[in-house]
Design an enzyme around this catalytic site. Structure first.
Site, short mmCIF file in Angstrom:
data_model
loop_
_atom_site.label_atom_id
_atom_site.label_comp_id
_atom_site.label_asym_id
_atom_site.label_seq_id
_atom_site.Cartn_x
_atom_site.Cartn_y
_atom_site.Cartn_z
N LEU A 81 -4.27 0.57 -4.32
CA LEU A 81 -2.96 1.02 -4.80
C LEU A 81 -1.98 0.46 -3.79
O LEU A 81 -2.21 0.57 -2.58
CB LEU A 81 -2.88 2.54 -4.82
N ASP A 82 -0.89 -0.15 -4.25
CA ASP A 82 0.05 -0.71 -3.29
C ASP A 82 0.71 0.39 -2.48
O ASP A 82 0.58 1.58 -2.78
CB ASP A 82 1.05 -1.65 -3.96
N GLU A 83 1.41 -0.01 -1.44
CA GLU A 83 1.98 0.95 -0.48
C GLU A 83 2.88 1.98 -1.15
O GLU A 83 2.91 3.14 -0.78
CB GLU A 83 2.76 0.17 0.58
#
Length: 189
Positions: free
Chosen positions: A46-48
């Site tokens: 999951l991206d930041e």
């Protein structure tokens, strides 16, 4: 004996345990959430700026299976604006996004507008409020996962994502987990 974990990845964390990149030294990593055994890896990412369900394992074969296109991943996306049925239909059929410098058409997927705001924990960073215009919540279920795909898809139809939460991977649901929670399980699927 392999070990498996279900976590609620908070907003602002990277989906990794460490980085040699000097630009990332001040970032928050998954190791801050618990004491994980050596060899633990996230299954997918999951991206930041995204949050929600993330599976961790010490079993590379399990990781490969779940990352294959066989397993659905469901996301709740809060988008900017009152999303139209036309935009939902476009997302369902697949839209063109940029991926690795090329155009990529996403595979057909299941998309619908949520009838009510989902009951999710409050995000650590405030999202703009309704004084700046309406927002909508949609559910998107994919069985592929290109880099920042959901965000790129909603932008492609004119409704940028404001908040993105993965709520399900296969038959594993986020349920009522709280942000940063870690649960060890005997296995997945």
């Amino acid at each position: 004996m392999h070990r498996h974990f279900i976590i609620y990845k908070p907003y602002g964390y990277l989906s990794q345990f460490a980085s040699n990149d000097t630009k990332q030294q001040s970032k928050k990593f998954l190791g801050l959430l618990g004491d994980f055994p050596e060899g633990t890896m996230p299954i997918g990412r999951l991206d930041e700026k995204s949050e929600g369900l993330l599976l961790l394992t010490t079993d590379g074969k399990m990781s490969d299976f779940i990352n294959s296109k066989k397993v659905d991943k469901e996301y709740y996306a809060q988008v900017n604006g009152e999303i139209s049925m036309n935009a939902i239909a476009q997302l369902s059929k697949g839209v063109e996004i940029g991926f690795e410098g090329k155009k990529y058409k996403t595979k057909p997927c299941k998309v619908f507008k949520l009838d009510a705001i989902p009951e999710l924990p409050t995000r650590s960073q405030k999202i703009r409020d309704d004084r700046h215009g309406p927002t909508s919540w949609i559910s998107i279920t994919l069985n592929e996962g290109k880099f920042r795909q959901v965000r790129k898809m909603t932008s492609a139809v004119g409704y940028p994502t404001l908040r993105l939460v993965r709520v399900r991977v296969g038959n594993i649901d986020l349920n009522n987990m709280q942000v940063g929670a870690v649960v060890e399980v005997t296995g997945f699927l």
